[in-house]
Design a protein around this motif. Structure first.
Motif, short mmCIF file in Angstrom:
data_model
loop_
_atom_site.label_atom_id
_atom_site.label_comp_id
_atom_site.label_asym_id
_atom_site.label_seq_id
_atom_site.Cartn_x
_atom_site.Cartn_y
_atom_site.Cartn_z
N HIS A 134 0.79 -1.24 0.00
CA HIS A 134 0.00 0.00 0.00
C HIS A 134 0.82 1.28 0.00
O HIS A 134 0.32 2.32 -0.41
N MET B 25 -4.63 0.16 -6.99
CA MET B 25 -5.11 -1.04 -6.31
C MET B 25 -6.54 -1.36 -6.73
O MET B 25 -6.87 -2.53 -6.97
N LEU C 127 -1.11 -7.53 -7.35
CA LEU C 127 -0.82 -6.40 -6.47
C LEU C 127 0.63 -6.44 -5.98
O LEU C 127 1.33 -5.43 -5.99
#
Length: 126
Positions: free
Chosen positions: A62, A70, A87
């Motif tokens: 993140h 994302m 991801l």
């Protein structure tokens, strides 16, 4: 739409939360854990209403991907495993050198859905 439900349990995040200027926070504080399963209290969350898809990821993901990136990856890959793998790969390509971990869970869309619980003596692998 992504909605962040938790924050990092690091010394650096605690410093940011208490208003410390960013230039005073050293890189070591980003890796100093304040709470973990083995130490400290981890807050739990309860999401009211339907969830749909849930992403659990480490800061190695993140911090290197925007919420928009994302979201696009989560929409593009219907299979949760493929979405999680993508991801992590994209975060690595974006320069992540930290542990990059992602888990994507497709939760029931209805709060009335029932979960199947295997018998306690079940020996099946998860």
């Amino acid at each position: 739409m992504l909605t962040q439900q938790t924050i990092d349990h690091t010394e650096a995040q605690h410093m940011r939360d208490t208003g410390m200027p960013a230039e005073w926070i050293g890189p070591r504080a980003e890796n100093t854990v304040r709470a973990s399963i083995g130490r400290g209290a981890i807050a739990s969350i309860r999401v009211m209403g339907p969830v749909g898809r849930l992403l659990l990821c480490s800061d190695g993901v993140h911090r290197h991907l925007s919420p928009d990136t994302m979201s696009r990856i989560l929409r593009a890959h219907k299979d949760p495993r493929r979405a999680a793998t993508r991801l992590v790969r994209v975060a690595r390509r974006a320069g992540s050198t930290d542990n990059a971990t992602a888990l994507v869970i497709d939760a029931p869309a209805s709060t009335n859905s029932r979960y199947h619980h295997p018998p306690l003596d079940s020996h099946s692998a998860l």
